[in-house]
Design a protein around this motif. Sequence first.
Motif, PDB file in Angstrom:
ATOM      1  N   ARG A   1       8.718  31.395   7.216  1.00 31.71           N
ATOM      2  CA  ARG A   1       7.352  32.023   6.804  1.00 31.71           C
ATOM      3  C   ARG A   1       6.614  31.155   5.742  1.00 31.71           C
ATOM      4  N   ARG A   2       7.514  30.483   4.898  1.00 30.69           N
ATOM      5  CA  ARG A   2       6.604  29.569   3.842  1.00 30.69           C
ATOM      6  C   ARG A   2       6.006  28.547   4.694  1.00 30.69           C
ATOM      7  N   PRO A   3       6.838  27.691   5.484  1.00 32.92           N
ATOM      8  CA  PRO A   3       6.077  26.676   5.944  1.00 32.92           C
ATOM      9  C   PRO A   3       5.082  27.036   6.855  1.00 32.92           C
ATOM     10  N   VAL A   4       5.333  28.115   7.643  1.00 31.74           N
ATOM     11  CA  VAL A   4       4.212  28.380   8.537  1.00 31.74           C
ATOM     12  C   VAL A   4       2.976  28.927   7.590  1.00 31.74           C
ATOM     13  N   ALA A   5       3.187  29.438   6.465  1.00 34.50           N
ATOM     14  CA  ALA A   5       1.909  29.676   5.586  1.00 34.50           C
ATOM     15  C   ALA A   5       1.128  28.634   5.314  1.00 34.50           C
ATOM     16  N   ALA A   6       1.871  27.692   4.890  1.00 34.28           N
ATOM     17  CA  ALA A   6       1.295  26.218   4.217  1.00 34.28           C
ATOM     18  C   ALA A   6       0.344  25.733   5.530  1.00 34.28           C
ATOM     19  N   ILE A   7       0.904  25.609   6.608  1.00 38.68           N
ATOM     20  CA  ILE A   7       0.189  25.256   7.936  1.00 38.68           C
ATOM     21  C   ILE A   7      -1.115  26.081   8.184  1.00 38.68           C
ATOM     22  N   TYR A   8      -0.525  27.444   8.172  1.00 38.62           N
ATOM     23  CA  TYR A   8      -1.999  28.252   8.509  1.00 38.62           C
ATOM     24  C   TYR A   8      -2.822  28.188   7.266  1.00 38.62           C
ATOM     25  N   HIS A   9      -2.592  27.982   6.153  1.00 37.24           N
ATOM     26  CA  HIS A   9      -3.695  27.956   5.071  1.00 37.24           C
ATOM     27  C   HIS A   9      -4.429  26.604   5.273  1.00 37.24           C
ATOM     28  N   PHE A  10      -3.921  25.610   5.791  1.00 32.53           N
ATOM     29  CA  PHE A  10      -4.665  24.310   6.133  1.00 32.53           C
ATOM     30  C   PHE A  10      -5.650  24.788   7.114  1.00 32.53           C
ATOM     31  N   ALA A  11      -5.021  25.188   8.213  1.00 29.55           N
ATOM     32  CA  ALA A  11      -6.026  25.384   9.393  1.00 29.55           C
ATOM     33  C   ALA A  11      -7.264  26.568   8.957  1.00 29.55           C
ATOM     34  N   ARG A  12      -6.859  27.625   8.434  1.00 26.24           N
ATOM     35  CA  ARG A  12      -7.791  28.568   8.051  1.00 26.24           C
ATOM     36  C   ARG A  12      -9.128  27.933   7.105  1.00 26.24           C
ATOM     37  N   ALA A  13      -8.467  27.201   6.126  1.00 24.36           N
ATOM     38  CA  ALA A  13      -9.389  26.579   4.976  1.00 24.36           C
ATOM     39  C   ALA A  13     -10.398  25.749   5.918  1.00 24.36           C
ATOM     40  N   ALA A  14      -9.852  24.871   6.661  1.00 22.47           N
ATOM     41  CA  ALA A  14     -10.586  23.906   7.504  1.00 22.47           C
ATOM     42  C   ALA A  14     -11.500  24.518   8.345  1.00 22.47           C
ATOM     43  N   ASP A  15     -11.113  25.590   9.115  1.00 20.08           N
ATOM     44  CA  ASP A  15     -12.086  26.713  10.205  1.00 20.08           C
ATOM     45  C   ASP A  15     -13.051  27.139   9.357  1.00 20.08           C
ATOM     46  N   ASP A  16     -12.715  27.530   7.974  1.00 19.45           N
ATOM     47  CA  ASP A  16     -14.016  28.304   7.232  1.00 19.45           C
ATOM     48  C   ASP A  16     -15.014  27.242   6.717  1.00 19.45           C
ATOM     49  N   ILE A  17     -14.595  26.063   6.546  1.00 15.92           N
ATOM     50  CA  ILE A  17     -15.485  24.980   6.171  1.00 15.92           C
ATOM     51  C   ILE A  17     -16.397  24.894   7.531  1.00 15.92           C
ATOM     52  N   ALA A  18     -16.003  24.922   8.724  1.00 10.63           N
ATOM     53  CA  ALA A  18     -16.689  24.743   9.788  1.00 10.63           C
ATOM     54  C   ALA A  18     -17.474  25.874  10.078  1.00 10.63           C
ATOM     55  N   ASP A  19     -17.093  27.357   9.601  1.00  5.41           N
ATOM     56  CA  ASP A  19     -17.820  28.255  10.210  1.00  5.41           C
ATOM     57  C   ASP A  19     -18.737  29.325   9.421  1.00  5.41           C
ATOM     58  N   GLU A  20     -17.928  29.323   8.146  1.00  5.88           N
ATOM     59  CA  GLU A  20     -18.359  30.347   7.331  1.00  5.88           C
ATOM     60  C   GLU A  20     -19.542  29.925   6.207  1.00  5.88           C
ATOM     61  N   GLY A  21     -20.058  30.928   5.890  1.00  4.97           N
ATOM     62  CA  GLY A  21     -21.227  30.365   4.826  1.00  4.97           C
ATOM     63  C   GLY A  21     -22.534  29.794   5.264  1.00  4.97           C
ATOM     64  N   ASP A  22     -23.274  29.189   4.671  1.00  3.27           N
ATOM     65  CA  ASP A  22     -24.539  28.559   4.691  1.00  3.27           C
ATOM     66  C   ASP A  22     -24.691  27.366   4.486  1.00  3.27           C
ATOM     67  N   LEU A  23     -23.689  26.488   4.526  1.00  2.00           N
ATOM     68  CA  LEU A  23     -23.626  25.212   4.178  1.00  2.00           C
ATOM     69  C   LEU A  23     -24.512  24.399   4.956  1.00  2.00           C
ATOM     70  N   PRO A  24     -25.434  23.125   4.794  1.00  2.00           N
ATOM     71  CA  PRO A  24     -25.773  22.268   5.813  1.00  2.00           C
ATOM     72  C   PRO A  24     -24.666  21.751   6.475  1.00  2.00           C
ATOM     73  N   ASP A  25     -25.003  21.513   7.816  1.00  2.00           N
ATOM     74  CA  ASP A  25     -23.905  20.625   8.543  1.00  2.00           C
ATOM     75  C   ASP A  25     -23.278  19.364   7.895  1.00  2.00           C
ATOM     76  N   ALA A  26     -24.191  18.511   7.033  1.00  2.00           N
ATOM     77  CA  ALA A  26     -23.765  17.406   6.492  1.00  2.00           C
ATOM     78  C   ALA A  26     -22.515  17.582   5.418  1.00  2.00           C
ATOM     79  N   GLU A  27     -22.861  18.878   4.611  1.00  2.00           N
ATOM     80  CA  GLU A  27     -21.934  19.299   3.535  1.00  2.00           C
ATOM     81  C   GLU A  27     -20.388  19.632   4.328  1.00  2.00           C
ATOM     82  N   ARG A  28     -20.804  20.256   5.331  1.00  2.00           N
ATOM     83  CA  ARG A  28     -19.359  20.846   6.109  1.00  2.00           C
ATOM     84  C   ARG A  28     -18.678  19.626   6.893  1.00  2.00           C
TER      85      ARG A  28
END
Length: 274
Positions: free
Chosen positions: A21-48
């Motif tokens: 569970r701990r190693p899976v959580a580390a990988i998951y949080h990496f993937a989720r954080a990167a996915d949120d950068i690509a998809d969430e909020g109103d950042l311009p594409d250059a900032e993403r």
Amino acid sequence: MSVEHYENFPVASILMPKRLRRPVAAIYHFARAADDIADEGDLPDAERLAQLAAFRSELDRMVQGEPPLTPLFQNLAATVQAYQLPLQPHYDLLDAFSQDVVTKRYDNYAALADYCRRSANPVGILMLHLYGEATPVNLAYSDQICTSLQLINFWQDVAKDMAIGRIYLPRDEMARFGVTETQIAQHICDDNWRALMKFQIDRARSLMLQGAPLGSILTGRIGLEMRMIIAGGLRILDKLDAVNYDMFRRRPVLGPFDWVIMLAKSAPMNLATT
């Protein structure tokens, strides 16, 4: 563990062994954080893209044997080192998320499958390495399952993706079935649309069934979780069929009764004949 923000991550189960569970959580949080950068909020594409580039720099530090600068990547580095995980799948995920920022259409299935190779398949690769089951045969089955899961997610979310300007349906196949972008935007579910979506869903189902032997190869709780993942994907496909491909108005989700059915179908013998 919630997977609402990264639905291709197959870890939303109490079946996951405690030691992982701990190693899976580390990988998951990496993937989720990167996915949120690509998809969430109103950042311009250059900032993403700049933020995703900073994530790549952290991976580069790991490759060079240097300590990462952020807690997110410090946790990931510890997991990578402890389990001798390959770093290429992490780079592939970042490439896919960056592609989501700049690529809104796909000319053909080959281009879409290449995106799935980097957006979904790395998750299965990393999980098999954590399980100690990353054989060539298992990895091939996993790729088919993960690509299918990604496609299923696309076909569930046609309307949601269109709302943010993305269409994952291959353009050449849309043209073959006489479906236009305007039709998708207007949520028109006619015979052409149903024929196109039946074609897409049949392909996703075929891929899932081709990968299904992995659920029987893996044993114990890991094997049961994999069989539940496969059964869940097939169940969503059945629900898409049942609503006659009108996912615009009746997006299928898994309810309590579906989980009972999935569990019943998760015995190796039943899954092989699904």
